[in-house]
Design a protein around this motif. Structure first.
Motif: not given
Length: 83
Positions: A30-44
Motif C-alpha cells: 500500500a505504501d508503494l502504491i501511494d508513492w507510485l501515485r505521486g510519481r506522475g499523471e500516468e501512475y495516478a
C-alpha cells in the motif's frame, strides 16, 4: 527494486517494467502504491482506484499490508477472471 506492470496497468503507466530506488518509509504494498501515485499523471491514473490493482511480491500474490522488505520484484496487475 524491480517493478513489473501487466495488462491495462502497463498501458496506463506506459512501460512494462522499471527499476526504482524506494525512499525510506515505503514498507508495504500500500505504501508503494501511494508513492507510485505521486510519481506522475500516468501512475495516478493507473492506481486511481484503491483496491483494484493487485500485487505479487516475488511472484506470490500479496495483500496491501504485505511488507516489501527484501523483495526482488513486485508486479502489479488488474483483477483476473476465470472462464
Amino acid at each position: 527494486m524491480k517493478l513489473v506492470y501487466f495488462a491495462w496497468v502497463r498501458e496506463r503507466v506506459g512501460k512494462a517494467e522499471e527499476t526504482v530506488d524506494l525512499p525510506a518509509g515505503i514498507v508495504t504494498v500500500a505504501d508503494l502504491i501511494d508513492w507510485l501515485r505521486g510519481r506522475g499523471e500516468e501512475y495516478a491514473y493507473a492506481f486511481e482506484t484503491t483496491g483494484i490493482v493487485r500485487a505479487a511480491i516475488d511472484r506470490v500474490h500479496a495483500k496491501p499490508d504485505a511488507p516489501i522488505a527484501g523483495a526482488a520484484e513486485i508486479a502489479f496487475f488488474p483483477p483476473m477472471t476465470g472462464g
